[in-house]
Design an enzyme around this catalytic site. Structure first.
Site, PDB file in Angstrom:
ATOM      1  N   GLY A  52       3.891   3.450   8.476  1.00 36.54           N
ATOM      2  CA  GLY A  52       3.864   3.035   9.870  1.00 36.54           C
ATOM      3  C   GLY A  52       2.468   3.066  10.469  1.00 36.54           C
TER       4      GLY A  52
ATOM      5  N   SER B 240       7.545  -3.200  -1.393  1.00 37.45           N
ATOM      6  CA  SER B 240       8.634  -2.569  -2.130  1.00 37.45           C
ATOM      7  C   SER B 240       9.230  -1.408  -1.329  1.00 37.45           C
ATOM      8  CB  SER B 240       8.121  -2.051  -3.472  1.00 37.45           C
ATOM      9  OG  SER B 240       9.145  -1.403  -4.193  1.00 37.45           O
TER      10      SER B 240
ATOM     11  N   ASN C  41      -0.441   3.328  -1.064  1.00 41.03           N
ATOM     12  CA  ASN C  41       0.916   3.846  -0.961  1.00 41.03           C
ATOM     13  C   ASN C  41       0.971   4.836   0.208  1.00 41.03           C
ATOM     14  OD1 ASN C  41       3.602   4.394  -1.612  1.00 41.03           O
ATOM     15  ND2 ASN C  41       3.192   4.408  -3.814  1.00 41.03           N
TER      16      ASN C  41
ATOM     17  N   CYS D 160       4.697   8.052  -8.894  1.00 41.68           N
ATOM     18  CA  CYS D 160       5.840   8.823  -9.396  1.00 41.68           C
ATOM     19  C   CYS D 160       5.377  10.099 -10.101  1.00 41.68           C
ATOM     20  CB  CYS D 160       6.638   7.977 -10.388  1.00 41.68           C
ATOM     21  SG  CYS D 160       7.289   6.462  -9.688  1.00 41.68           S
TER      22      CYS D 160
ATOM     23  N   LYS E 106      -0.412   0.005  -7.797  1.00 40.21           N
ATOM     24  CA  LYS E 106      -0.301   0.535  -6.434  1.00 40.21           C
ATOM     25  C   LYS E 106      -0.929   1.923  -6.388  1.00 40.21           C
ATOM     26  CE  LYS E 106       2.957   0.515  -2.603  1.00 40.21           C
ATOM     27  NZ  LYS E 106       4.327   0.116  -2.212  1.00 40.21           N
TER      28      LYS E 106
ATOM     29  N   ALA F 142      12.073   9.663   1.924  1.00 43.86           N
ATOM     30  CA  ALA F 142      12.187  10.307   0.610  1.00 43.86           C
ATOM     31  C   ALA F 142      13.451   9.782  -0.056  1.00 43.86           C
ATOM     32  CB  ALA F 142      12.230  11.825   0.761  1.00 43.86           C
TER      33      ALA F 142
END
Length: 327
Positions: free
Chosen positions: A226, A29, A201, A139, A174, A80
């Site tokens: 990454g 995602s 995440n 979140c 997640k 972001a």
């Protein structure tokens, strides 16, 4: 051809949360938009994947964070974006009908600022053709002063339980690495009813412009992805697997995968599927190469199926007892 037919009798085809995946690769995602961007790249095919996670979706449309939103770092990238998306109603009505569900599985990514928003978005996807739902608990909870849901195991479990109550679709949670004990959080989410786990995440980070003495990102901080985060992600997958295997809960392992050897390492650490994210930005055709690399490995090691690799890690025996912190 249906998605069920895609998972043929092949050494890479797996079952994940009751769904047939043609390969163990999952596009993550935030890296593939709503699954249409990469279809414009010559040679790209969703058939090289087991599933695609759509962009994070909230109850109402969001514009996202101010610029800059992306910053390259050594062996990685900070982002972001701020959950820019058109809102769940638009996604269900206008985007899902354009997806070819015969090519791969499509997983919705549910995001929110309150438990009620998670429930609202999950309910909307329940009445849609989406194959599964991924809960993004990284979140910030606006009712708790901005603390991320995923950094508090009890809060994370509450979100999972609330979503579980309103959907029969497979739920994948997640997990955030930005917490004290990710294995405990995994246990809480399993107890709350998650069918699968996505580990991990992004790590939180910052980039600074020394000339202006200000953060590069408009949001001041962002998520690091990454190759730089792969060692951390491998450890988190291994830690979560110790809990998940007792409950037969599968894991999507992710964090810095850029070649077949990386993917193999996540499988060996305990993942059943492997997430591909940042690498797609510089090599949109990487999935075919990773699949070929996994097949070659299976042949060389005389393994019949990719599932034989999951959790096959053998730990080294320590040469001497660990020294306590008080020594």
């Amino acid at each position: 051809m249906t998605a069920e037919m895609l998972a043929h009798d092949d050494e890479l085809a797996i079952r994940f949360c009751g769904l047939s995946f043609a390969t163990p690769l999952v596009l993550l995602s935030g890296c593939v938009g709503f699954a249409e961007e990469y279809t414009r790249v010559a040679g790209f095919s969703h058939r090289q994947t087991g599933a695609v996670c759509l962009k994070g979706t909230t109850g109402q449309a969001r514009l996202g964070n101010p610029a800059h939103r992306i910053c390259e770092t050594p062996m990685g990238m900070l982002n972001a974006i701020g959950l820019q998306n058109p809102g769940v109603d638009y996604v269900v009505k206008h985007i899902l009908p354009t997806l070819d569900f015969s090519e791969t599985r499509f997983i919705a990514n549910v995001s929110g600022s309150t438990v009620e928003e998670y429930v609202e978005v999950t309910q909307r996807f329940e009445d849609s053709p989406i194959d599964a739902i991924e809960i993004n608990i990284s979140c910030p909870n606006v009712k708790q002063g901005g603390v991320a849901f995923g950094n508090d195991p009890a809060m994370a479990a509450r979100v999972v339980a609330a979503c579980r109550a309103v959907t029969q679709k497979p739920l994948i949670t997640k997990l955030s690495p930005n917490q004290t004990d990710i294995a405990h959080s995994a246990h809480c989410c399993i107890e709350a009813g998650t069918d699968g786990l996505s580990v991990m995440n992004t790590l939180m980070g910052m980039a600074i412009d020394a000339e202006t003495r200000r953060p590069v990102l408009g949001n001041n901080q962002g998520g690091l992805s990454g190759p730089a985060i792969k060692p951390v992600a491998l450890l988190k997958v291994h830690q979560v697997y110790q809990v998940a295997k007792r409950h037969n809960i599968p894991i999507i392992g992710q964090g810095g995968v850029s070649n077949a050897r990386d993917a193999l390492e996540f499988l060996i650490a305990g993942a059943s599927a492997v997430g591909i994210g940042t690498a797609l930005f510089y090599d949109p055709l990487i999935c075919a190469k990773i699949n070929d690399g996994i097949r070659d490995y299976l042949t060389r090691h005389q393994l019949r199926h990719v599932s034989e690799l999951t959790g096959s890690l053998t730990l080294n025996s320590p040469a001497r007892p660990p020294v306590s912190c008080g020594a």
